[in-house]
Design a protein around this motif. Structure first.
Motif, PDB file in Angstrom:
ATOM      1  N   THR A  14       6.468  19.236 -12.710  1.00  0.00           N
ATOM      2  CA  THR A  14       7.295  18.568 -11.707  1.00  0.00           C
ATOM      3  C   THR A  14       7.845  19.573 -10.710  1.00  0.00           C
ATOM      4  O   THR A  14       8.440  20.589 -11.098  1.00  0.00           O
ATOM      5  CB  THR A  14       8.450  17.816 -12.381  1.00  0.00           C
ATOM      6  OG1 THR A  14       7.911  16.819 -13.246  1.00  0.00           O
ATOM      7  CG2 THR A  14       9.351  17.161 -11.340  1.00  0.00           C
ATOM      8  N   SER A  34       8.038   9.125   0.757  1.00  0.00           N
ATOM      9  CA  SER A  34       9.162   9.900   0.219  1.00  0.00           C
ATOM     10  C   SER A  34      10.052  10.490   1.304  1.00  0.00           C
ATOM     11  O   SER A  34      10.863  11.371   1.027  1.00  0.00           O
ATOM     12  CB  SER A  34       8.632  11.034  -0.674  1.00  0.00           C
ATOM     13  OG  SER A  34       7.800  11.918   0.069  1.00  0.00           O
ATOM     14  N   GLU A  45      -3.646  15.979  -2.304  1.00  0.00           N
ATOM     15  CA  GLU A  45      -3.035  15.072  -3.278  1.00  0.00           C
ATOM     16  C   GLU A  45      -4.111  14.296  -4.034  1.00  0.00           C
ATOM     17  O   GLU A  45      -5.042  13.765  -3.433  1.00  0.00           O
ATOM     18  CB  GLU A  45      -2.103  14.097  -2.569  1.00  0.00           C
ATOM     19  CG  GLU A  45      -1.398  13.130  -3.522  1.00  0.00           C
ATOM     20  CD  GLU A  45      -0.799  11.937  -2.809  1.00  0.00           C
ATOM     21  OE1 GLU A  45       0.171  11.369  -3.332  1.00  0.00           O
ATOM     22  OE2 GLU A  45      -1.310  11.554  -1.736  1.00  0.00           O
ATOM     23  N   ARG A  92       8.272  11.181  -9.044  1.00  0.00           N
ATOM     24  CA  ARG A  92       8.305  12.641  -9.009  1.00  0.00           C
ATOM     25  C   ARG A  92       7.053  13.172  -8.330  1.00  0.00           C
ATOM     26  O   ARG A  92       5.996  12.535  -8.352  1.00  0.00           O
ATOM     27  CB  ARG A  92       8.448  13.231 -10.411  1.00  0.00           C
ATOM     28  CG  ARG A  92       7.305  12.917 -11.347  1.00  0.00           C
ATOM     29  CD  ARG A  92       7.471  13.631 -12.687  1.00  0.00           C
ATOM     30  NE  ARG A  92       8.485  13.030 -13.536  1.00  0.00           N
ATOM     31  CZ  ARG A  92       8.855  13.541 -14.721  1.00  0.00           C
ATOM     32  NH1 ARG A  92       8.288  14.668 -15.175  1.00  0.00           N
ATOM     33  NH2 ARG A  92       9.771  12.953 -15.457  1.00  0.00           N
ATOM     34  N   GLN A  93       7.206  14.319  -7.718  1.00  0.00           N
ATOM     35  CA  GLN A  93       6.087  15.046  -7.129  1.00  0.00           C
ATOM     36  C   GLN A  93       5.721  16.170  -8.096  1.00  0.00           C
ATOM     37  O   GLN A  93       6.590  16.917  -8.533  1.00  0.00           O
ATOM     38  CB  GLN A  93       6.478  15.616  -5.771  1.00  0.00           C
ATOM     39  CG  GLN A  93       5.356  16.323  -5.032  1.00  0.00           C
ATOM     40  CD  GLN A  93       5.849  16.944  -3.740  1.00  0.00           C
ATOM     41  OE1 GLN A  93       6.397  18.046  -3.752  1.00  0.00           O
ATOM     42  NE2 GLN A  93       5.688  16.236  -2.633  1.00  0.00           N
ATOM     43  N   HIS A 142       1.712  12.404  -6.929  1.00  0.00           N
ATOM     44  CA  HIS A 142       2.967  11.691  -7.073  1.00  0.00           C
ATOM     45  C   HIS A 142       2.798  10.635  -8.169  1.00  0.00           C
ATOM     46  O   HIS A 142       1.723  10.050  -8.305  1.00  0.00           O
ATOM     47  CB  HIS A 142       3.381  11.005  -5.766  1.00  0.00           C
ATOM     48  CG  HIS A 142       3.712  11.956  -4.668  1.00  0.00           C
ATOM     49  ND1 HIS A 142       2.763  12.444  -3.785  1.00  0.00           N
ATOM     50  CD2 HIS A 142       4.895  12.525  -4.300  1.00  0.00           C
ATOM     51  CE1 HIS A 142       3.350  13.267  -2.924  1.00  0.00           C
ATOM     52  NE2 HIS A 142       4.639  13.335  -3.216  1.00  0.00           N
ATOM     53  N   LEU A 191       4.940  20.331   1.253  1.00  0.00           N
ATOM     54  CA  LEU A 191       5.020  19.154   0.393  1.00  0.00           C
ATOM     55  C   LEU A 191       6.331  18.401   0.565  1.00  0.00           C
ATOM     56  O   LEU A 191       6.497  17.315   0.010  1.00  0.00           O
ATOM     57  CB  LEU A 191       4.846  19.563  -1.074  1.00  0.00           C
ATOM     58  CG  LEU A 191       3.537  20.265  -1.430  1.00  0.00           C
ATOM     59  CD1 LEU A 191       3.446  20.475  -2.939  1.00  0.00           C
ATOM     60  CD2 LEU A 191       2.334  19.477  -0.936  1.00  0.00           C
TER      61      LEU A 191
END
Length: 234
Positions: free
Chosen positions: A222, A70, A166, A88-89, A203, A9
């Motif tokens: 997160t 990212s 995702e 944020r992921q 995301h 990731l």
């Protein structure tokens, strides 16, 4: 909490382009990007040097947008910044109670395909969940909810690094909000991803506090902060 098996990731675009999305990729050397009608995202190694950036120029072309998602690599100093967005992921840890009933006439959730693209693009234009192109739906499964035949909500699968999928393009038409559509769609996607023995991640923009709260209720936490960046190639 950071899972040790989540290293893929750190470069979700590059890992997807080298793996399960290789058939949707263009590549020169270490630089890669999706076909233009699929996605805007591009990737170079985190330690990219002049050669790798030159390969990306050859791939995209002068004057074009390099959507680096990212990627933390710093482009040449003459590349003009176009956007920078803090986000944020998040990864699903197994807590929370998303709706796992999946798609079907009893849930109101339907699978979307090529025939639904005009409606999908219209919904994206109205809600702005993020980049979406005419062939974005080929990245994975996209689900929707219709009201009297009209598509009012959708969500789907986008980046697919090894072992992960995702969830993206989560959006609801303004007139259909407050009815739990997003939670139902995310829950249905989580069920499909887990059934493949994969892990869901996503995301989200840091400023979208409502979405962050929703995902936390659905069992996501997160993993790390990220910055989404785009540059204009000189």
């Amino acid at each position: 909490m950071v899972n040790r098996d989540a290293v893929a990731l750190d470069d979700p675009v590059g890992e997807s382009l080298r793996g399960r999305h290789a058939h949707l990729a263009r590549r020169i050397g270490a630089a890669a990007t999706y076909l233009p009608e699929v996605s805007t995202f591009a990737a170079v190694p985190a330690e990219a040097g002049p050669r790798e950036w030159a390969e990306l120029v050859r791939l995209l072309g002068p004057g074009e947008l390099a959507d680096m998602f990212s990627c933390p690599a710093t482009p040449p100093s003459d590349w003009e910044p176009v956007f920078s967005l803090e986000g944020r992921q998040m990864i699903r840890t197994g807590s929370g109670r998303p709706d796992h009933r999946g798609a079907g006439p009893d849930t109101g959730v339907v699978e979307l395909g090529a025939q639904d693209v005009p409606e999908m693009l219209d919904l994206v234009e109205r809600t702005r969940p993020g980049p979406f192109r005419p062939r974005t739906h080929e990245l994975g499964t996209y689900l929707g909810i219709r009201d009297n035949g009209t598509l009012v909500a959708m969500a789907g699968e986008r980046l697919r690094p090894p072992g992960w999928t995702e969830i993206s393009a989560v959006c609801t038409a303004p007139e259909a909000r407050g009815q739990g559509h997003a939670a139902r769609l995310v829950g249905a996607l989580v069920a499909r991803i887990l059934a493949r023995d994969e892990r869901p991640f996503l995301h989200v923009a840091e400023a979208n506090t409502g979405a962050v709260a929703l995902y936390e209720r659905l069992g996501f936490e997160t993993r790390k902060p990220v910055t989404f960046r785009g540059f204009r190639i000189p």
